[in-house]
Design an enzyme around this catalytic site. Structure first.
Site, PDB file in Angstrom:
ATOM      1  N   HIS A 134      46.229  31.878  32.335  1.00  0.00           N
ATOM      2  CA  HIS A 134      45.737  32.419  31.065  1.00  0.00           C
ATOM      3  C   HIS A 134      46.755  33.453  30.571  1.00  0.00           C
ATOM      4  O   HIS A 134      47.461  34.078  31.360  1.00  0.00           O
ATOM      5  CB  HIS A 134      44.369  33.076  31.319  1.00  0.00           C
ATOM      6  CG  HIS A 134      43.645  33.526  30.093  1.00  0.00           C
ATOM      7  ND1 HIS A 134      43.978  34.679  29.408  1.00  0.00           N
ATOM      8  CD2 HIS A 134      42.575  32.998  29.448  1.00  0.00           C
ATOM      9  CE1 HIS A 134      43.141  34.835  28.392  1.00  0.00           C
ATOM     10  NE2 HIS A 134      42.293  33.829  28.379  1.00  0.00           N
ATOM     11  N   ASP A 211      43.783  36.370  39.497  1.00  0.00           N
ATOM     12  CA  ASP A 211      42.865  36.325  38.353  1.00  0.00           C
ATOM     13  C   ASP A 211      41.656  35.503  38.783  1.00  0.00           C
ATOM     14  O   ASP A 211      41.732  34.279  38.915  1.00  0.00           O
ATOM     15  CB  ASP A 211      43.569  35.688  37.151  1.00  0.00           C
ATOM     16  CG  ASP A 211      42.641  35.488  35.952  1.00  0.00           C
ATOM     17  OD1 ASP A 211      41.426  35.746  36.069  1.00  0.00           O
ATOM     18  OD2 ASP A 211      43.137  35.044  34.899  1.00  0.00           O
ATOM     19  N   GLN A 214      37.556  32.708  36.529  1.00  0.00           N
ATOM     20  CA  GLN A 214      36.883  31.409  36.556  1.00  0.00           C
ATOM     21  C   GLN A 214      36.373  31.054  37.952  1.00  0.00           C
ATOM     22  O   GLN A 214      35.726  30.012  38.119  1.00  0.00           O
ATOM     23  CB  GLN A 214      37.828  30.316  36.055  1.00  0.00           C
ATOM     24  CG  GLN A 214      38.336  30.518  34.648  1.00  0.00           C
ATOM     25  CD  GLN A 214      37.232  30.436  33.597  1.00  0.00           C
ATOM     26  OE1 GLN A 214      36.179  29.840  33.820  1.00  0.00           O
ATOM     27  NE2 GLN A 214      37.465  31.051  32.448  1.00  0.00           N
ATOM     28  N   LYS A 237      31.641  36.116  31.909  1.00  0.00           N
ATOM     29  CA  LYS A 237      31.717  34.732  32.379  1.00  0.00           C
ATOM     30  C   LYS A 237      30.785  34.491  33.569  1.00  0.00           C
ATOM     31  O   LYS A 237      30.626  33.354  34.011  1.00  0.00           O
ATOM     32  CB  LYS A 237      33.157  34.377  32.758  1.00  0.00           C
ATOM     33  CG  LYS A 237      34.135  34.474  31.588  1.00  0.00           C
ATOM     34  CD  LYS A 237      35.531  34.073  31.997  1.00  0.00           C
ATOM     35  CE  LYS A 237      36.545  34.405  30.906  1.00  0.00           C
ATOM     36  NZ  LYS A 237      36.324  33.639  29.670  1.00  0.00           N
ATOM     37  N   CYS A 375      44.214  29.915  25.341  1.00  0.00           N
ATOM     38  CA  CYS A 375      45.046  31.038  25.803  1.00  0.00           C
ATOM     39  C   CYS A 375      45.935  30.605  26.967  1.00  0.00           C
ATOM     40  O   CYS A 375      46.068  31.318  27.972  1.00  0.00           O
ATOM     41  CB  CYS A 375      44.182  32.235  26.204  1.00  0.00           C
ATOM     42  SG  CYS A 375      43.291  32.986  24.836  1.00  0.00           S
TER      43      CYS A 375
END
Length: 417
Positions: A134, A211, A214, A237, A375
């Site tokens: 991202h 990261d 997700q 999220k 993104c």
């Protein structure tokens, strides 16, 4: 619902209908059609207990944190710091003081970029990331590289959407001062082997940032077991309010890092000749935070704990397999990201159509999906496409919704061909 034997729906591992009743927005219609919400990688819907927790905070407990000794101030501070405790346990941090509360992954990564990386970068140094990241795990590194004379290197992926781990490890050369990787790709759903990467980074003395935006909504995360140095994730999220998230970091890093923002509540004492700062994590939390948002995020963690997390993951994997098989029936459809280990994110294109046109027409059928570059411009450039359509599922989705989605996709495809 599909009537063919090939698509007979297996019995759910948990009561999806009961779970859906916890999410008020899922009951609404759009354009006169029942909503089918398949944009969960963008933001998840919120259970009633999260909405009610935010509402109750403003109705009953609203006050600033860490600044008042009156009853409301104590209640607000307890709720806010209680959310930190819940999040720390949720990702198995060894201490609550390793968790900096942020507005989301973007702020968390920028904190590492400017407070950890920038002070030590010099010309000739490098930061390693990947082509599937991202923009939040690319642009901050480019900005600090420009200011320091360092460079940003990108590890490649293969056509199936899998990180070429051997190349990533080969690129961990002595000039690399920080390595970065997504735990799960927001476009492909690919799950990266973070433990293996972290082990090799540790052998080379290179800190690793992950990261986790997700990953946290879909699978248990244990930052101690992963072995990384930094782990960033986003609240909205994972069923929580927008404007919430966190950075987990090893305490030694937090102790050494200077503050990124200055202001109230991150200080020990301010004098005209200088300032001494609070201990981590508070020295990175200047100003009034999103108190009600974190109260809601704490409620989101409580909601996750009220469910069988293993059953959630199993159901999402069934949904992913079913939706992938159904989409393969659509003529001219190209899937992106077909690896064995992935989370329920499906990106695709249909030959002869534009993703934005498809998404617009699907919306008229009540189906919410994402179109665009997500993104992730470097990833789009890797595949030679400007954009994709993305359907991302969550545990409150159903196979009936998948059938509605595929039927709507077949319909709008015919309209555009």
């Amino acid at each position: 619902m599909s009537a063919t034997a090939a698509h007979a729906h297996p019995a759910p591992a948990f009561d999806v209908a009961r779970i859906r009743a916890d999410f008020p927005l899922l009951a609404r219609s759009v354009h006169g059609k029942p909503l089918v919400y398949l944009d969960n990688a963008n933001t998840s819907q919120k259970p009633a207990m999260v909405i009610e927790a935010v509402d109750a905070h403003y109705r009953l407990h609203n006050a600033n944190v860490s600044r008042a000794v009156h009853q409301l101030g104590e209640e607000s501070t307890l709720a806010y710091e209680g959310a930190r405790d819940k999040l720390a346990r949720f990702i198995n941090a060894s201490s609550r003081n390793e968790l900096v509360l942020t507005s989301g992954t973007t702020q968390a990564i920028n904190l590492v970029a400017y407070s950890f990386a920038l002070p030590q970068l010099k010309p000739g140094d490098a930061i390693l990331t990947t082509l599937m990241e991202h923009h939040a795990n690319i642009v901050p590194w480019q900005l600090v590289a420009q200011r320091s004379g360092a460079s940003v290197k990108f590890a490649p992926i293969d056509e199936r959407g899998e990180l070429i781990v051997e190349r990533y490890l080969d690129m961990l050369t002595p000039d690399v001062k920080l390595a970065c990787v997504a735990h799960v790709s927001n476009v492909l759903g690919t799950v990266n082997p973070v433990r293996e990467i972290a082990r090799e980074c540790t052998r080379r003395g290179i800190p690793l940032l992950v990261d986790g935006s997700q990953a946290v909504p879909h699978r248990p995360v244990d930052v101690q077991a992963l072995g990384c140095d930094f782990y960033a994730f986003t609240g909205h999220k994972m069923l929580g309010p927008t404007g919430t998230g966190a950075l987990w970091a090893r305490r030694a890093h937090l102790d050494a890092m200077p503050p990124f923002f200055g202001g109230g509540d991150m200080i020990r004492q301010v004098r005209v000749d200088g300032t001494t700062f609070a201990d981590p994590p508070h020295k990175f939390e200047a100003g009034t935070p999103n108190i009600a948002g974190f109260v809601g995020l704490g409620a989101a963690v409580d909601y996750y704990h009220s469910l069988d997390l293993a059953a959630i993951h199993a159901w999402e994997q069934e949904l992913l397999a079913y939706a992938t098989d159904r989409l393969r029936e659509v003529p001219g459809l190209r899937l992106f990201g077909e690896v064995a280990d992935k989370e329920p994110v499906i990106s695709f294109l249909i030959q002869g159509t534009q993703s934005t046109d498809l998404a617009t027409l699907l919306d008229l059928e009540g189906v919410a999906v994402r179109s665009g570059h997500h993104c992730a411009h470097p990833l789009m450039q890797h595949y030679g496409v400007p954009a994709t359509l993305r359907a991302s599922l969550a545990f409150y989705n159903t196979m009936d919704e998948v059938d509605v989605f595929v039927a709507a996709l077949q319909k709008v495809r015919r309209l555009l061909m």
